[in-house]
Enzyme design. Structure first.
Site, mmCIF file in Angstrom:
data_model
loop_
_atom_site.group_PDB
_atom_site.id
_atom_site.type_symbol
_atom_site.label_atom_id
_atom_site.label_comp_id
_atom_site.label_asym_id
_atom_site.label_seq_id
_atom_site.Cartn_x
_atom_site.Cartn_y
_atom_site.Cartn_z
ATOM 1 N N GLN A 1 0.848 -1.198 0.000
ATOM 2 C CA GLN A 1 0.000 0.000 0.000
ATOM 3 C C GLN A 1 0.880 1.243 0.000
ATOM 4 O O GLN A 1 0.383 2.355 -0.070
ATOM 5 C CB GLN A 1 -0.878 0.002 1.264
ATOM 6 C CG GLN A 1 -1.819 -1.181 1.341
ATOM 7 C CD GLN A 1 -2.355 -1.352 2.762
ATOM 8 O OE1 GLN A 1 -3.363 -0.773 3.130
ATOM 9 N NE2 GLN A 1 -1.679 -2.151 3.572
ATOM 10 N N ASN A 2 2.185 1.038 0.074
ATOM 11 C CA ASN A 2 3.090 2.186 0.180
ATOM 12 C C ASN A 2 3.422 2.756 -1.191
ATOM 13 O O ASN A 2 3.462 2.046 -2.186
ATOM 14 C CB ASN A 2 4.382 1.768 0.883
ATOM 15 C CG ASN A 2 4.112 1.282 2.290
ATOM 16 O OD1 ASN A 2 3.041 1.544 2.826
ATOM 17 N ND2 ASN A 2 5.052 0.574 2.885
ATOM 18 N N ASP B 1 6.247 4.640 -1.502
ATOM 19 C CA ASP B 1 7.597 5.166 -1.291
ATOM 20 C C ASP B 1 8.698 4.516 -2.114
ATOM 21 O O ASP B 1 9.862 4.925 -2.026
ATOM 22 C CB ASP B 1 7.946 5.127 0.205
ATOM 23 C CG ASP B 1 7.879 3.711 0.788
ATOM 24 O OD1 ASP B 1 8.089 2.727 0.054
ATOM 25 O OD2 ASP B 1 7.610 3.607 2.015
ATOM 26 N N HIS C 1 -1.505 1.560 -4.209
ATOM 27 C CA HIS C 1 -1.854 2.974 -4.036
ATOM 28 C C HIS C 1 -0.963 3.914 -4.850
ATOM 29 O O HIS C 1 -0.872 5.095 -4.533
ATOM 30 C CB HIS C 1 -1.823 3.339 -2.552
ATOM 31 C CG HIS C 1 -2.924 2.682 -1.766
ATOM 32 N ND1 HIS C 1 -2.921 2.580 -0.401
ATOM 33 C CD2 HIS C 1 -4.066 2.085 -2.178
ATOM 34 C CE1 HIS C 1 -4.023 1.943 0.005
ATOM 35 N NE2 HIS C 1 -4.724 1.622 -1.055
ATOM 36 N N CYS D 1 -1.135 13.926 -15.819
ATOM 37 C CA CYS D 1 -2.021 15.065 -16.050
ATOM 38 C C CYS D 1 -3.461 14.673 -15.710
ATOM 39 O O CYS D 1 -3.930 13.623 -16.143
ATOM 40 C CB CYS D 1 -1.910 15.482 -17.518
ATOM 41 S SG CYS D 1 -3.236 16.601 -18.012
ATOM 42 N N CYS E 1 -5.482 14.836 -19.549
ATOM 43 C CA CYS E 1 -5.236 13.888 -20.654
ATOM 44 C C CYS E 1 -4.525 12.628 -20.173
ATOM 45 O O CYS E 1 -4.276 11.735 -20.975
ATOM 46 C CB CYS E 1 -4.454 14.564 -21.768
ATOM 47 S SG CYS E 1 -2.728 14.875 -21.363
ATOM 48 N N GLY F 1 3.181 -4.419 8.992
ATOM 49 C CA GLY F 1 3.118 -2.972 9.200
ATOM 50 C C GLY F 1 1.924 -2.294 8.574
ATOM 51 O O GLY F 1 2.039 -1.196 8.044
ATOM 52 N N ALA G 1 9.154 -4.646 12.440
ATOM 53 C CA ALA G 1 9.332 -5.465 11.232
ATOM 54 C C ALA G 1 10.812 -5.632 10.894
ATOM 55 O O ALA G 1 11.242 -6.702 10.459
ATOM 56 C CB ALA G 1 8.601 -4.819 10.060
HETATM 57 P P1 OAD Z 1 -1.260 2.809 8.984
HETATM 58 O O1 OAD Z 1 -0.556 4.044 9.393
HETATM 59 O O2 OAD Z 1 -2.742 2.775 9.048
HETATM 60 O O3 OAD Z 1 -0.747 1.582 9.855
HETATM 61 C C1 OAD Z 1 0.615 1.376 10.109
HETATM 62 C C2 OAD Z 1 0.740 0.120 10.933
HETATM 63 O O4 OAD Z 1 2.115 -0.188 11.068
HETATM 64 C C3 OAD Z 1 0.149 0.206 12.335
HETATM 65 O O5 OAD Z 1 -0.678 -0.914 12.554
HETATM 66 C C4 OAD Z 1 1.384 0.180 13.241
HETATM 67 O O6 OAD Z 1 1.138 -0.511 14.457
HETATM 68 C C5 OAD Z 1 2.383 -0.566 12.399
HETATM 69 N N1 OAD Z 1 3.803 -0.251 12.637
HETATM 70 C C6 OAD Z 1 4.354 0.953 12.917
HETATM 71 N N2 OAD Z 1 5.695 0.849 12.992
HETATM 72 C C7 OAD Z 1 6.004 -0.444 12.769
HETATM 73 C C8 OAD Z 1 7.232 -1.183 12.722
HETATM 74 N N3 OAD Z 1 8.426 -0.618 12.924
HETATM 75 N N4 OAD Z 1 7.147 -2.520 12.462
HETATM 76 C C9 OAD Z 1 5.950 -3.126 12.278
HETATM 77 N N5 OAD Z 1 4.777 -2.476 12.297
HETATM 78 C C10 OAD Z 1 4.793 -1.162 12.538
HETATM 79 O O7 OAD Z 1 -0.711 2.465 7.510
HETATM 80 P P2 OAD Z 1 -1.385 1.572 6.381
HETATM 81 O O8 OAD Z 1 -2.039 0.375 6.953
HETATM 82 O O9 OAD Z 1 -0.350 1.391 5.331
HETATM 83 O O10 OAD Z 1 -3.717 5.218 1.783
HETATM 84 O O11 OAD Z 1 -2.492 2.553 5.812
HETATM 85 C C11 OAD Z 1 -3.244 2.166 4.724
HETATM 86 C C12 OAD Z 1 -3.529 3.329 3.819
HETATM 87 O O12 OAD Z 1 -4.142 4.386 4.565
HETATM 88 C C13 OAD Z 1 -2.310 3.988 3.228
HETATM 89 O O13 OAD Z 1 -1.842 3.328 2.055
HETATM 90 C C14 OAD Z 1 -2.797 5.353 2.889
HETATM 91 C C15 OAD Z 1 -3.507 5.642 4.190
HETATM 92 O O14 OAD Z 1 -4.432 6.645 4.198
HETATM 93 C C16 OAD Z 1 -3.861 6.200 0.903
HETATM 94 O O15 OAD Z 1 -3.259 7.240 0.972
HETATM 95 C C17 OAD Z 1 -4.839 5.858 -0.192
#
Ligand code: OAD
Length: 245
Positions: A100-101, A103, A118, A126, A129, A185, A229
């Site tokens: 979902q990242n 980066d 994502h 753009c 277009c 994560g 992680a």
């Molecule tokens: P979240 O910020 O919702 O969740 C991050 C998760 O990583 C949490 O459950 C933390 O406990 C865990 N975490 C933090 N540090 C960690 C580490 N060092 N090792 C292991 N786990 C760790 O992020 P996402 O689930 O990726 O979407 O969020 C999903 C989507 O919501 C993103 O892709 C983005 C966001 O809004 C869009 O922008 C469309």
């Protein structure tokens, strides 16, 4: 952290190993997560930043935020979690990352098969277009525009937008074919991405969660490792290597 022998046994039989990842895997690289302690969405409103209407209303503000994130990402490096997943490619027939990242750190770490649900912050297009602009953009005269006059936006999925069809299809197939499905994560609350966990479960994969805390899907996983992680994934690979040598 003790890695279960039964997980190692299952890894020994595994052909397709899938990693479904979220912001937490990049936290140890210095990139802030969205939810939880210090999460971006605690301080900023997603509907004002990660939203198409917000962009059309105030493209300068949205671009300022994405350029800020881009800077953090450019200054960061893949961490041991990304690197371990890439190293797994030496040990299993098929290693697939479904992230979902935005980066790009999995690619920089050396993972080859990646589905980006994502989008990717390194690309732009753009709004009018759809022409791609993947080179460095020039902001000296404000938000850059396409030759057709449309505004150029980052190639990331915003709330309310459809996921890139090919990437989601690839993610779904990976979930259906997975022998072992790692969930790393992610808070697993954003759909449709989070639905892949259930697809994998229904398809018979062994589910392994790695997260600092329990998440939405902890109750349905086979193994849950609570911690960083960047520490746990290397331990799992090491335990596997010790078992097969
Ligand atoms: P979240 O910020 O919702 O969740 C991050 C998760 O990583 C949490 O459950 C933390 O406990 C865990 N975490 C933090 N540090 C960690 C580490 N060092 N090792 C292991 N786990 C760790 O992020 P996402 O689930 O990726 O979407 O969020 C999903 C989507 O919501 C993103 O892709 C983005 C966001 O809004 C869009 O922008 C469309």
């Amino acid at each position: 952290m003790k890695i279960h022998d039964s997980l190692i046994e299952r890894l020994k039989d595994a052909r397709t190993v899938v990693f479904f990842t979220g912001a937490g895997i990049s936290a140890e690289s210095g990139i802030p997560t969205f939810r939880g302690k210090d999460g971006i969405w605690n301080k900023l409103k997603p509907e004002e930043l990660a939203n198409f209407n917000a962009f059309m209303r105030n493209p300068d503000m949205v671009w300022e935020w994405y350029n800020h994130r881009k800077k953090i990402i450019h200054e960061s490096e893949p961490n041991p979690a990304h690197l371990t997943i890439a190293e797994m490619q030496n040990y299993f027939d098929d290693v697939i990352v479904v992230t979902q990242n935005i980066d790009n750190l999995h690619r920089r770490a050396g993972s080859k098969k990646i589905f980006e649900l994502h989008g990717n912050i390194e690309r732009n297009y753009c709004v009018k277009c759809k022409k791609q602009y993947n080179e460095e953009l020039d902001f000296s005269e404000g938000v850059p525009k396409c030759e057709c006059g449309g505004l150029i936006r980052p190639d990331v999925v915003w709330f309310g937008e459809v996921l890139p069809v090919d990437q989601f299809k690839g993610g779904e197939e990976a979930a259906m074919n997975a022998d072992i499905f790692f969930i790393v994560g992610t808070s697993a609350v954003v759909y449709p991405a989070a639905g892949l966990v259930y697809t994998a479960k229904q398809s018979g994969a062994v589910l392994v969660e790695v997260n600092l805390t329990e998440s939405e899907v902890t109750a349905i996983v086979d193994y849950s490792y609570l911690g960083k992680a960047g520490e746990i994934l290397p331990q799992i690979l090491q335990a596997y290597k010790d078992a097969v040598k």
